[in-house]
Design a protein around this motif. Structure first.
Motif, PDB file in Angstrom:
ATOM      1  N   HIS C  16      44.588 -57.260 -20.153  1.00 28.43           N
ATOM      2  CA  HIS C  16      43.949 -56.657 -21.333  1.00 28.43           C
ATOM      3  C   HIS C  16      43.366 -57.742 -22.216  1.00 28.43           C
ATOM      4  N   PHE C  17      42.216 -57.470 -22.819  1.00 23.26           N
ATOM      5  CA  PHE C  17      41.685 -58.326 -23.896  1.00 23.26           C
ATOM      6  C   PHE C  17      41.703 -57.503 -25.159  1.00 23.26           C
ATOM      7  N   GLY C  18      42.709 -57.704 -25.995  1.00 21.53           N
ATOM      8  CA  GLY C  18      42.808 -56.843 -27.165  1.00 21.53           C
ATOM      9  C   GLY C  18      42.824 -55.400 -26.699  1.00 21.53           C
ATOM     10  N   SER C  19      41.864 -54.611 -27.136  1.00 26.14           N
ATOM     11  CA  SER C  19      41.869 -53.205 -26.751  1.00 26.14           C
ATOM     12  C   SER C  19      41.184 -52.964 -25.409  1.00 26.14           C
ATOM     13  N   VAL C  20      40.470 -53.984 -24.893  1.00 20.24           N
ATOM     14  CA  VAL C  20      39.736 -53.794 -23.644  1.00 20.24           C
ATOM     15  C   VAL C  20      40.666 -53.954 -22.445  1.00 20.24           C
ATOM     16  N   ILE C  21      40.664 -52.979 -21.565  1.00 19.86           N
ATOM     17  CA  ILE C  21      41.444 -53.088 -20.333  1.00 19.86           C
ATOM     18  C   ILE C  21      40.495 -53.559 -19.249  1.00 19.86           C
ATOM     19  N   ALA C  22      40.608 -54.833 -18.870  1.00 18.84           N
ATOM     20  CA  ALA C  22      39.668 -55.361 -17.882  1.00 18.84           C
ATOM     21  C   ALA C  22      40.189 -55.133 -16.472  1.00 18.84           C
ATOM     22  N   LEU C  23      41.483 -55.287 -16.260  1.00 12.79           N
ATOM     23  CA  LEU C  23      42.088 -55.030 -14.947  1.00 12.79           C
ATOM     24  C   LEU C  23      43.278 -54.107 -15.160  1.00 12.79           C
ATOM     25  N   ASP C  41      30.879 -53.351  -8.685  1.00 15.96           N
ATOM     26  CA  ASP C  41      29.810 -53.154  -9.652  1.00 15.96           C
ATOM     27  C   ASP C  41      29.897 -54.170 -10.789  1.00 15.96           C
ATOM     28  N   ASN C  42      28.845 -54.238 -11.586  1.00 23.82           N
ATOM     29  CA  ASN C  42      28.891 -55.085 -12.785  1.00 23.82           C
ATOM     30  C   ASN C  42      29.986 -54.598 -13.708  1.00 23.82           C
ATOM     31  N   GLY C  43      30.773 -55.555 -14.212  1.00 29.08           N
ATOM     32  CA  GLY C  43      31.825 -55.190 -15.156  1.00 29.08           C
ATOM     33  C   GLY C  43      33.048 -54.601 -14.489  1.00 29.08           C
ATOM     34  N   ALA C  44      33.129 -54.713 -13.160  1.00 31.56           N
ATOM     35  CA  ALA C  44      34.265 -54.128 -12.460  1.00 31.56           C
ATOM     36  C   ALA C  44      35.534 -54.935 -12.725  1.00 31.56           C
ATOM     37  N   GLY C  45      35.384 -56.196 -13.052  1.00 33.18           N
ATOM     38  CA  GLY C  45      36.553 -57.032 -13.318  1.00 33.18           C
ATOM     39  C   GLY C  45      36.736 -58.171 -12.325  1.00 33.18           C
ATOM     40  N   THR C 205      30.102 -61.607  -4.466  1.00 33.64           N
ATOM     41  CA  THR C 205      28.646 -61.505  -4.392  1.00 33.64           C
ATOM     42  C   THR C 205      28.222 -60.056  -4.618  1.00 33.64           C
ATOM     43  N   HIS C 206      26.979 -59.886  -5.013  1.00 32.22           N
ATOM     44  CA  HIS C 206      26.418 -58.537  -5.100  1.00 32.22           C
ATOM     45  C   HIS C 206      25.492 -58.265  -3.922  1.00 32.22           C
ATOM     46  N   ASN C 207      25.345 -59.274  -3.035  1.00 32.09           N
ATOM     47  CA  ASN C 207      24.439 -59.120  -1.908  1.00 32.09           C
ATOM     48  C   ASN C 207      25.254 -58.737  -0.682  1.00 32.09           C
TER      49      ASN C 207
ATOM     50  N   ASN E 143      29.284 -52.294 -30.232  1.00 34.54           N
ATOM     51  CA  ASN E 143      29.602 -53.358 -31.188  1.00 34.54           C
ATOM     52  C   ASN E 143      30.388 -54.492 -30.568  1.00 34.54           C
ATOM     53  N   GLN E 144      30.674 -54.374 -29.259  1.00 32.20           N
ATOM     54  CA  GLN E 144      31.348 -55.463 -28.558  1.00 32.20           C
ATOM     55  C   GLN E 144      30.452 -56.705 -28.583  1.00 32.20           C
ATOM     56  N   ALA E 145      31.058 -57.880 -28.702  1.00 29.90           N
ATOM     57  CA  ALA E 145      30.271 -59.114 -28.688  1.00 29.90           C
ATOM     58  C   ALA E 145      29.700 -59.335 -27.297  1.00 29.90           C
ATOM     59  N   GLY E 147      29.191 -62.015 -25.838  1.00 28.27           N
ATOM     60  CA  GLY E 147      29.946 -63.069 -25.139  1.00 28.27           C
ATOM     61  C   GLY E 147      31.092 -62.533 -24.304  1.00 28.27           C
ATOM     62  N   THR E 148      31.560 -61.319 -24.601  1.00 24.96           N
ATOM     63  CA  THR E 148      32.673 -60.785 -23.811  1.00 24.96           C
ATOM     64  C   THR E 148      32.194 -59.848 -22.706  1.00 24.96           C
ATOM     65  N   LEU E 149      30.889 -59.689 -22.554  1.00 24.27           N
ATOM     66  CA  LEU E 149      30.381 -58.861 -21.455  1.00 24.27           C
ATOM     67  C   LEU E 149      30.445 -59.642 -20.151  1.00 24.27           C
ATOM     68  N   SER E 150      30.442 -58.932 -19.050  1.00 25.42           N
ATOM     69  CA  SER E 150      30.362 -59.615 -17.764  1.00 25.42           C
ATOM     70  C   SER E 150      28.942 -60.126 -17.572  1.00 25.42           C
ATOM     71  N   GLY E 151      28.787 -61.077 -16.636  1.00 23.87           N
ATOM     72  CA  GLY E 151      27.477 -61.692 -16.410  1.00 23.87           C
ATOM     73  C   GLY E 151      26.396 -60.655 -16.160  1.00 23.87           C
ATOM     74  N   GLY E 152      26.698 -59.679 -15.337  1.00 19.61           N
ATOM     75  CA  GLY E 152      25.702 -58.671 -14.990  1.00 19.61           C
ATOM     76  C   GLY E 152      25.383 -57.765 -16.161  1.00 19.61           C
ATOM     77  N   GLU E 153      26.408 -57.402 -16.907  1.00 18.79           N
ATOM     78  CA  GLU E 153      26.198 -56.543 -18.073  1.00 18.79           C
ATOM     79  C   GLU E 153      25.255 -57.226 -19.068  1.00 18.79           C
ATOM     80  N   ARG E 154      25.483 -58.531 -19.248  1.00 15.88           N
ATOM     81  CA  ARG E 154      24.667 -59.284 -20.187  1.00 15.88           C
ATOM     82  C   ARG E 154      23.208 -59.294 -19.728  1.00 15.88           C
TER      83      ARG E 154
HETATM   84  N1  LIG Z   1      37.173 -61.863 -23.365  1.00 14.00           N
HETATM   85  C1  LIG Z   1      36.900 -60.564 -23.210  1.00 14.00           C
HETATM   86  N2  LIG Z   1      37.072 -59.714 -24.234  1.00 14.00           N
HETATM   87  C2  LIG Z   1      36.782 -58.401 -24.114  1.00 14.00           C
HETATM   88  N3  LIG Z   1      36.318 -57.846 -22.992  1.00 14.00           N
HETATM   89  C3  LIG Z   1      36.114 -58.627 -21.916  1.00 14.00           C
HETATM   90  C4  LIG Z   1      36.391 -60.035 -21.974  1.00 14.00           C
HETATM   91  N4  LIG Z   1      36.086 -60.573 -20.773  1.00 14.00           N
HETATM   92  C5  LIG Z   1      35.639 -59.548 -20.002  1.00 14.00           C
HETATM   93  N5  LIG Z   1      35.662 -58.390 -20.682  1.00 14.00           N
HETATM   94  C6  LIG Z   1      35.271 -57.065 -20.175  1.00 14.00           C
HETATM   95  O1  LIG Z   1      35.942 -56.870 -18.962  1.00 14.00           O
HETATM   96  C7  LIG Z   1      35.074 -56.229 -18.010  1.00 14.00           C
HETATM   97  C8  LIG Z   1      35.108 -56.984 -16.700  1.00 14.00           C
HETATM   98  O2  LIG Z   1      34.362 -58.193 -16.834  1.00 14.00           O
HETATM   99  P1  LIG Z   1      34.138 -59.177 -15.624  1.00 14.00           P
HETATM  100  O3  LIG Z   1      33.411 -60.349 -16.133  1.00 14.00           O
HETATM  101  O4  LIG Z   1      35.417 -59.430 -14.929  1.00 14.00           O
HETATM  102  O5  LIG Z   1      33.179 -58.324 -14.675  1.00 14.00           O
HETATM  103  P2  LIG Z   1      32.568 -58.705 -13.267  1.00 14.00           P
HETATM  104  O6  LIG Z   1      33.169 -57.820 -12.268  1.00 14.00           O
HETATM  105  O7  LIG Z   1      32.684 -60.150 -13.028  1.00 14.00           O
HETATM  106  O8  LIG Z   1      31.059 -58.299 -13.464  1.00 14.00           O
HETATM  107  P3  LIG Z   1      29.720 -59.051 -12.990  1.00 14.00           P
HETATM  108  O9  LIG Z   1      29.487 -58.635 -11.586  1.00 14.00           O
HETATM  109  O10 LIG Z   1      28.675 -58.453 -13.864  1.00 14.00           O
HETATM  110  O11 LIG Z   1      29.904 -60.484 -13.159  1.00 14.00           O
HETATM  111  C9  LIG Z   1      33.693 -56.191 -18.622  1.00 14.00           C
HETATM  112  O12 LIG Z   1      33.385 -54.853 -18.952  1.00 14.00           O
HETATM  113  C10 LIG Z   1      33.781 -57.014 -19.889  1.00 14.00           C
HETATM  114  O13 LIG Z   1      33.086 -56.384 -20.942  1.00 14.00           O
END
Ligand SMILES: Nc1ncnc2c1ncn2[C@@H]1O[C@H](COP(=O)(O)OP(=O)(O)OP(=O)(O)O)[C@@H](O)[C@H]1O
Ligand SMILES: Nc1ncnc2c1ncn2[C@@H]1O[C@H](COP(=O)(O)OP(=O)(O)OP(=O)(O)O)[C@@H](O)[C@H]1O
Ligand SMILES: [Mg+2]
Ligand SMILES: [Mg+2]
Lengths: 289, 383, 261, 383, 261
Positions: C16-23, C41-45, C205-207, E143-145, E147-154
């Motif tokens: 978890h990152f604060g309120s965000v559940i990443a995994l 997918d993008n943002g999958a974690g 990879t995404h490819n 409103n999420q920063a 910087g905390t998005l994943s690479g693809g999301e950004r």
């Molecule tokens: N430090 C952080 N604080 C808050 N949320 C975060 C943080 N790091 C990542 N996240 C969130 O966790 C999720 C997973 O991010 P992650 O970077 O692991 O994705 P990913 O699978 O690598 O995606 P991509 O293929 O786009 O690189 C994202 O939705 C992101 O917004």
């Protein structure tokens, strides 16, 4: 023919109200005696930097050197070097006790400690029991000595109130000190324009004008007005204009005719009370007193 | 790849050549040696120094550029410079230490106390002073690292705390005064003393004076009796710091920690250790300055080192350090300190009214950096 | 340490990152001599997961075993010491530093005796130039700042560095995203070589074609959870592609895309 | 996408749902309102303020928390705060202005000169003072932008230059003194004067005192006759700056310019204009403080505003601004200034030996930021 | 302005960085309703070229015409005002700012009367969420920063932003490098849509299949020079692939790669 050159190195900055009067004295004497004068001081109260300024002055081989000596250990070697280089040295303001030992010809001025003692004694005489010493630069040895002398002469309980250089801050702190300790009846400020004026204002704010006696070192026009209005007791005048003026005159005469007075010249202290204050205001506004 | 031809029409892929020492890459223009030199942050501040020197050569009393005059400029520059180099290393590492000025006063106090109150021999007193300083520096560093607070605010707190403790300690040690004297006498004589105070190369200078190479005072003593040891320390420290930054592993880690602490950590750089070490180093540099000045002056007071943290940062920035970290040099801080020292002492050799001192100080600093910047852009063709 | 234990074994990892559940509970194993493709997918974690393996993040809960032993890395240096080398998606480079200094950052070869040990920059420059050349980049000057390199050149520095310093496990987070055709094919070849040396590889990879070309097993993540793990024989390339999209409709554009993006 | 099911086994792709307002995202944990509040940089400094207040409630004289005592704390905090808020905006925009302290002195001088020497009416003199300050601020900004030198060094030069010019100018204007007086008398009375000096809400306070809500002095005048206008200015400026930062286009540009000037420029933000505007704003804030203090004291001297630039940056950093730019808040600087003011004035209400003043100041600052940091992490669960 | 003049016409563009020659004479045209693919090896100078078009760099020499008129941009804002919207390879995002603030950066919609104009954040948040959703990203909280998005999301934020604000010319520098399968196909569809609205597109990619799927013409750069420009009908996909590698040997790994990386 080139005019003789006299260098003054003091520990007070050119924008310090007290030292700016000294500097005015230096400049006036330079004009009167037709000699070149240079006034130098470190940017802060810094003995190491000051000794380096004396060294720099010695390198320029002036016809005379005027120094203040707030720290004999730190400045001694540089002053002795000047003497060794054959430069006539006069000390002023501080260092009357070590002046002769370091080889200075004489000392003009008066010790901060003695001035403090005189002021303290006067305030005690006026009935003060609990005193406050408003110090706007704790650690500056000459200000510390003023406080110390005040405490010695005053005899009663004295607390040091450390403040910054900011009038609003000084005013608020004096008010706070008055509010938290109702027994304070005497306040000594260490500089008239910087600390004295806000102190008068604070006492007024606290509704204690008259019941709390305010005195200050040095002069400023507004503070003198407060003295003549009865809002403050007195100001202590070291007549520091003389500390700048006289040594230059002495050294200029020394350079021309080899003359030098035979002993130290005490320039103060001189208490300016209500009866004298009004006359001094205009001179103070011009930076002469 | 260097010997591959670059067809402008479709062509079959060419196998890569051997990874030989590349001869001439057509994607690079020839650059002059001057350009390459000016591009180094180490040497940028040199142009500013030249400008300042020229200015004083034309306006100041000739005695400024005599041997005695130069020593006179270098002595304060050396004390500032020791702090500035340490501050530069710390800034390159991405942190500030605002407590170095207060540390000079505090280290001076405890050094004086060790000598006069406990009566320890000089060497022990010096070692103990450095130990205390290193401990306090490490404490600064640990607070910054553990709390992740900006070092600006943490060391600012120590600026006040150490300054306050110096005052309290001095009053306690001297029974009420803010000045402690008589330290020089207690230090005694000997080799340790000679390393930390007085002049180096005295024999050489006496010989030079005897042969009239150096000017003498009317009473026969030479105007310069040697190189003040602080200058020797300054030069040695600058050389060592430059070597560490440019040639060693620690230097690489400092750049990395300041450039991007996260990336550095992810690449395996022990960022926290590096930063703590740097904080300890700055504190020790302050202690060194304290020991040098206390032995020199024989006294200490509670205002020692006042605002030196500020001047050290100024010198480092004049010397090309970035406030944001990751870029700068020790030799730049070296020149920066000399520029700052030369401007502030140099004005006393000129005929300007001292009321104008600050105006000139400010204008000269600005001119020095502007000139240095201007020259660098001119030479390297950057925009 | 048992030789049969997987190199890396994570069980039910939560971050978890604060309120965000990443995994929210991910399990995964990597064996010796195996390329495990982490897809999703993008943002999958994915990046969050491998950053946890690399010691950058501390897991909120879950188990993490390296060669059968429980570990808890307190810094990326620990992971490096345990033999896990990582190419991060954001590359972990210092823009203001030279290519060589970045290449050897944290593992500088030194010469001389303490305290006069110094970095052997001539050798470092030569190694850097050669390794970059191997991957297909002709560096103008190893002293050039990394910040002035092109995106692909920078990525190549990160990959070359990870491969050069060898390891037990090599983690590559989208290593080919900015690479040219030649460089990409070189990186795929590297992965091949590294696997045959018996190292484990985690390849993100995404490819799907790149994944299918070098992967032995495929783990698909979606919204912080494992969608499943498949060996190459179990799954066809277009099935995998559908899984990767995480349940999103694909916009089939042109016959040229052939269903595979 | 929100209504898509998330199978844990292979499944056919599901078409995305409509872009409806998302209901509940399973990738987000519930967070309390408190957490959400504490995460705002605006409110971080609040915890520190609470700690400091609690400390003084338990150690200081009761008179500190009377109405008169609070006004007494707020008056200097207001002057510092006006500078701190401007400094915070500039820091968020990625630059520093070290010349604000000197600007207070310089603006005070020219304001005094306009009134006493040229004899302009108050309104004109104030407008002219602001114009000169804005010009100088703009000059700072243009130098920084055009030369790409760090603003630290450029504004440092102006710190010296303006301080020096204040001294020279004062001596010239007064014929030798470092203090210019009689400004109060020349300002006259009137609505303009009331906006910039004295107290607001005097009627209300007199009424309150008459009904014994406010304490009175033995002689019958109320202890507090109104809210000093500087406090009103302080509050209004904080509110306006907060609104601009959070709600307007200019605010977005300030954050962008400080966060990454290159990225912002590439996205079409007129970074140079934003920065120049911010430099002008800080200079005008300094001029405002100058006008307020000069009218209040009736005089000005060459030491006004000494080191205020430093205190303003301290207050902004206590309030959560990053030195590296791009992050922070005006309301944080507001609280930061109050914390700084309360700590420095508050200690005189306690019974601690005044020699320990700086030690306490440093320790309290450190504790306030540490506590604020600690609380934020506890509440938000960050590590 | 003539309607037949190409939207963008650059002639013999040269760009030096100090001693580095990044572009040594490149010519290029983009017409209305055309997707021009800019291809080439890593470090060939593609990003430098488009940054010059976008007003970030000033060319050292060479001509640059927009709709037949000579222009010289002094800042990216000028280029934006001239209708050229760019997705940079480094995305030009401010990590500490929220997704919404980044999305609207420099072009914030305001409400109210001067001097009380303020940004309509409710609308901005709604637009951001919707545009991100369109591209296939389900933003947790606008409103999420960033910087905390994943690479693809950004990357998706940057693309959605450029597309949303429309323009005469859309420049995309490796827009799909970090994107997932679904997002990539969405971006390719966008390019299609934008072209049919009559805009010109410059599309940089290392994926020959993406290029071939949407491109009308292909310009290949190599080491700062144009290798040539081809229309789709003139060149086959594997010929193009060979050109893109810039004369480098390809490591053919596995049949699955099918010769195309
Ligand atoms: N430090 C952080 N604080 C808050 N949320 C975060 C943080 N790091 C990542 N996240 C969130 O966790 C999720 C997973 O991010 P992650 O970077 O692991 O994705 P990913 O699978 O690598 O995606 P991509 O293929 O786009 O690189 C994202 O939705 C992101 O917004
Ligand atoms: N500011 C700079 N200073 C010096 N060299 C630079 C600078 N910017 C780019 N270069 C050099 O110019 C060359 C071209 O870079 P560019 O970023 O245009 O390549 P690219 O074609 O976009 O590559 P990629 O596909 O990897 O993104 C690179 O070799 C790079 O090192
Ligand atoms: Mg990722
Ligand atoms: Mg590129």
């Amino acid at each position: 023919q080139q005019n003789a050159r006299i260098i003054v190195v003091s520990h007070g900055q050119a924008n310090d109200p007290f030292w700016s009067v000294v500097k005015n004295g230096v400049a006036a004497a330079g004009q009167d005696m037709k000699v070149q004068v240079d006034y130098r001081a470190p940017e802060t109260f810094d003995m190491v930097a000051m000794s380096q300024l004396i060294d720099a002055a010695v390198n320029q081989k002036p016809a005379g050197l005027i120094v203040s000596i707030p720290d004999a250990s730190a400045l001694g070697p540089s002053i002795q070097k000047a003497v060794a280089a054959g430069i006539p040295v006069i000390s002023m303001n501080s260092g009357s006790d070590v002046s002769k030992k370091l080889g200075a010809l004489l000392h003009v001025g008066q010790d901060e400690l003695d001035a403090g003692k005189a002021a303290g004694a006067k305030l005690k005489e006026m009935g003060g029991k609990v005193g406050l010493c408003v110090n706007h630069e704790v650690g500056n040895v000459s200000l510390d000595l003023r406080c110390k002398g005040f405490a010695e002469g005053f005899g009663g309980k004295v607390t040091v109130l450390p403040v910054s250089n900011d009038p609003a801050d000084i005013r608020a702190k004096v008010k706070a000190a008055l509010a938290s300790d109702g027994s304070v009846d005497t306040i000594m400020a260490l500089g008239a324009s910087l600390a004295g004026e806000p102190t008068v204002a604070a006492v007024k704010d606290a509704g204690k004008t008259g019941s709390v006696k305010v005195a200050s070192f040095d002069l400023s026009a507004n503070f003198l007005k407060a003295v003549s209005a009865g809002e403050a007791a007195f100001a202590i005048d070291q007549q520091q204009y003389l500390q700048g003026y006289l040594p230059v005159v002495f050294l200029a005469l020394n350079a021309k005719y080899g003359l030098i007075p035979g002993g130290d010249v005490p320039s103060g202290p001189n208490l300016i009370t209500k009866d004298k204050a009004a006359q001094v205001v205009e001179l103070s506004a011009k930076g002469i007193r | 790849m260097t010997d591959v031809s670059h067809p402008t029409a479709p062509a079959a892929p060419v196998p890569p050549g051997p990874a030989a020492k590349p001869a001439r890459d057509e994607r690079l223009r020839e650059v002059s040696l001057l350009t390459r030199i000016m591009r180094r942050p180490e040497l940028g501040a040199l142009a500013g120094l030249v400008l300042v020197t020229l200015f004083f050569l034309s306006t100041a009393d000739a005695s400024m550029f005599t041997l005695a005059g130069l020593m006179n400029i270098l002595a304060p520059a050396a004390q500032l410079g020791i702090l500035a180099i340490a501050a530069a290393l710390l800034m390159i590492g991405g942190e500030f230490d605002l407590s170095i000025g207060s540390m000079v006063a505090f280290a001076g106090l405890i050094f004086g106390a060790f000598l006069t109150l406990t009566g320890w021999p000089l060497l022990v007193a010096i070692a103990a002073t450095f130990a205390v300083a290193a401990f306090l520096g490490g404490l600064n560093g640990q607070i910054v690292i553990r709390t992740k607070l900006p070092s600006f605010i943490v060391t600012l707190a120590f600026l006040f705390i150490l300054r306050g403790l110096s005052l309290v300690g001095l009053k306690w040690a001297t029974g009420g005064s803010t000045q402690m004297r008589g330290i020089g006498e207690r230090a005694g004589e000997g080799i340790v003393r000679e390393i930390f105070s007085g002049n180096a190369l005295e024999g050489l200078f006496a010989w030079l004076a005897a042969h009239d190479v150096i000017a003498r005072f009317p009473n026969g003593t030479p105007t310069v009796t040697g190189v003040p040891v602080s200058i020797v320390w300054f030069v040695l420290f600058a050389a060592a710091a430059t070597w560490v930054l440019l040639r060693t592993r620690a230097g690489n880690w400092i750049f990395a920690a300041g450039g991007d602490a996260n990336a550095a950590r992810n690449s395996g750089v022990p960022v926290d250790r590096v930063k703590t070490g740097l904080f300890m180093l700055t504190a020790c540099a302050a202690a060194l300055v304290a020991v040098l000045t206390v032995l020199d002056a024989g006294s200490t007071d509670s205002r020692r080192g006042f605002q030196k943290e500020f001047e050290a940062i100024i010198a480092a920035v004049i010397g090309g350090c970035l406030l944001t970290g990751g870029y700068g040099s020790a030799i730049g801080a070296f020149f920066g300190a000399i520029i700052f020292g030369m401007v502030s002492i140099g004005l006393t050799y000129t005929r300007f009214d001292s009321d104008w001192f600050q105006v000139f100080l400010g204008a000269m600093l600005l001119l020095a950096v502007l000139f240095n910047n201007f020259i660098r852009r001119k030479v390297t063709g950057e925009r | 340490m048992s030789d049969t234990a997987p190199l890396i074994d994570i069980r039910n990892l939560v971050k978890h990152f604060g309120s965000v559940i990443a995994l929210s509970g991910v399990s995964l194993t990597v064996n010796r001599g195996e390329v495990m493709c982490l897809l999703g997918d993008n943002g999958a974690g994915k990046s969050t997961l491998i950053k946890t393996l690399a010691g950058v993040h501390k897991p909120t809960s879950g188990e993490f075993l390296v060669e059968g032993r429980h570990v808890s890395f307190s810094s990326p240096r620990d992971a490096l010491d345990a033999g896990i080398a990582t190419v991060y998606q954001d590359l972990a480079m210092i823009p203001l530093m030279s290519v060589t200094r970045n290449f050897f950052m944290g593992r500088e070869p030194v010469k001389g005796v303490w305290p006069f040990r110094y970095i052997d920059f001539d050798r470092c420059n030569a190694v850097t130039r050669e390794e970059m050349h191997r991957i297909g980049i002709d560096v103008r000057d190893p002293n050039q700042a990394v910040g002035t390199l092109s995106g692909g050149e920078r990525q190549c520095v990160a990959i070359a560095r990870a491969v050069y310093f060898g390891a037990k496990v090599l983690i590559l987070d989208e290593p080919t995203s900015a690479l040219g055709v030649a460089q990409t094919s070189m990186v795929l070849k590297y992965i091949h070589q590294v696997r045959s040396k018996g190292l484990g590889v985690i390849f993100i990879t995404h490819n799907v074609r790149h994944a299918y070309a070098v992967g032995d097993r495929f783990t698909v993540l979606n919204r912080g959870k494992t969608l499943g793990t498949y060996t190459k024989s179990e799954i066809a390339i277009d099935e995998l592609q559908n899984l990767m999209a995480g349940g999103k409709e694909l916009q089939v554009l042109s016959a040229d895309l052939g269903g595979m993006v």
